[in-house]
Write a protein that holds these residues in place. Structure first.
Motif, PDB file in Angstrom:
ATOM      1  N   ALA A  75       0.811  -1.222   0.000  1.00 53.63           N
ATOM      2  CA  ALA A  75       0.000   0.000   0.000  1.00 53.63           C
ATOM      3  C   ALA A  75       0.847   1.276   0.000  1.00 53.63           C
ATOM      4  N   LEU A  78       2.370   1.718  -3.498  1.00 50.74           N
ATOM      5  CA  LEU A  78       1.376   2.117  -4.496  1.00 50.74           C
ATOM      6  C   LEU A  78       0.982   3.580  -4.315  1.00 50.74           C
ATOM      7  N   GLY A  79       0.937   4.038  -3.062  1.00 45.51           N
ATOM      8  CA  GLY A  79       0.583   5.429  -2.812  1.00 45.51           C
ATOM      9  C   GLY A  79       1.611   6.414  -3.318  1.00 45.51           C
ATOM     10  N   ARG A  80       2.846   5.976  -3.532  1.00 44.50           N
ATOM     11  CA  ARG A  80       3.915   6.859  -4.035  1.00 44.50           C
ATOM     12  C   ARG A  80       3.956   6.916  -5.555  1.00 44.50           C
ATOM     13  N   PRO A 106      -5.049  -3.234  -1.622  1.00 43.67           N
ATOM     14  CA  PRO A 106      -4.382  -1.932  -1.728  1.00 43.67           C
ATOM     15  C   PRO A 106      -4.503  -1.273  -3.104  1.00 43.67           C
ATOM     16  N   ALA A 110      -5.491   3.124  -4.082  1.00 43.06           N
ATOM     17  CA  ALA A 110      -4.348   3.844  -4.665  1.00 43.06           C
ATOM     18  C   ALA A 110      -4.566   4.184  -6.132  1.00 43.06           C
ATOM     19  N   SER A 111      -5.794   3.963  -6.659  1.00 48.92           N
ATOM     20  CA  SER A 111      -6.117   4.238  -8.075  1.00 48.92           C
ATOM     21  C   SER A 111      -5.187   3.476  -9.013  1.00 48.92           C
ATOM     22  N   CYS A 112      -4.900   2.236  -8.653  1.00 47.03           N
ATOM     23  CA  CYS A 112      -4.018   1.399  -9.467  1.00 47.03           C
ATOM     24  C   CYS A 112      -4.825   0.280 -10.125  1.00 47.03           C
ATOM     25  N   ARG A 136      -0.739   3.286 -12.190  1.00 46.88           N
ATOM     26  CA  ARG A 136      -1.544   4.315 -11.514  1.00 46.88           C
ATOM     27  C   ARG A 136      -2.296   5.082 -12.598  1.00 46.88           C
TER      28      ARG A 136
END
Length: 261
Positions: A75, A78-80, A106, A110-112, A136
């Protein structure tokens, strides 16, 4: 399939590969990236670094730390990711036991989106069974052609984006999990057909054996009820019979035989 063959568009628009796998894991030579794509290693947990568009992150998830990253640790990574950045996620689970629900958790927040999911049964990388190409996105990307025909994007960012992403990701991961099962089912169908033929042949041989056994039993019954066998048993039971007694017994047996006739 080899690692560099998982998706022909994997390196489209990619300028740099950032390898966040464990320091004891060496995967660079398996990538076979174009010469213009730079490569560097980085720590998995580095909140200060944003992975920009044009970056391909390489990670290895699985059940065996420290070489494998657990799904819960994905998570922050992915947020980075900035929109347009990609993640090549190698999986250390066999496809049949892949915990895809843990991987899904996750991704949506995270818009993935998973753009491709490929089994790597023939790869030279020991312990790697599949690979996911994750990006992303700012809108839900259409599924790849091998899943459905080309078409417009499925939707635009909105309140339901995370749900749409989850459905799209679950569809791709579910297809990855069921592909070996479908192949195994076809193999089992062929095997069942062969076993059915073998069973029919064995049933036919069994019926023939039962018919032959019935004939042998009938012949044995006839032999056991015959006069010579009865006389032989009489003589064996009483080997010292006098001649008169033996003759009398023989006459009785012959009389019974004539009466039956």
């Amino acid at each position: 399939m080899r690692l560099h063959e998982i998706d022909e568009r994997l390196f489209d628009g990619i300028r740099e590969i950032v390898d966040v796998t464990h320091e004891q894991v060496t995967l660079r030579r398996h990538l076979r990236a174009p010469e213009h794509v730079a490569y560097r290693r980085a720590a998995l947990a580095d909140p200060a670094e944003v992975l920009a568009d044009g970056v391909l992150v390489l990670a290895l998830a699985g059940p065996n730390p420290p070489g494998h990253t657990p799904p819960s640790a994905l998570a922050p990574l992915l947020g980075r990711l900035a929109p347009g950045a990609r993640l090549l996620l190698l999986l250390g689970w066999p496809v049949a036991t892949l915990p895809h629900h843990r991987l899904l958790e996750p991704l949506g927040p995270a818009s993935c989106q998973v753009l491709a999911a490929t089994p790597l049964d023939g790869t030279a990388i020991r312990g790697v069974h599949a690979a996911l190409v994750v990006e992303r996105v700012t809108s839900v990307a259409p599924p790849r052609p091998y899943l459905r025909p080309e078409g417009p994007p499925l939707g635009e960012p909105a309140d339901g984006t995370a749900a749409l992403l989850r459905m799209a990701n679950e569809y791709v991961l579910g297809d990855l999990v069921t592909r070996p099962a479908r192949r195994r089912l076809a193999e089992l169908d062929d095997r069942v057909a062969a076993l059915t033929r073998d069973l029919a042949e064995r049933d036919a041989r069994l019926r023939e054996s039962e018919r032959a056994l019935a004939e042998v039993r009938a012949r044995l019954s006839a032999v056991e009820s015959s006069s010579p066998l009865a006389l032989g048993r009489l003589l064996l039971d009483r080997p010292r019979l006098a001649g008169r007694e033996a003759s009398a017994g023989l006459r009785r047996m012959l009389g019974r035989r004539r009466s039956r006739q």
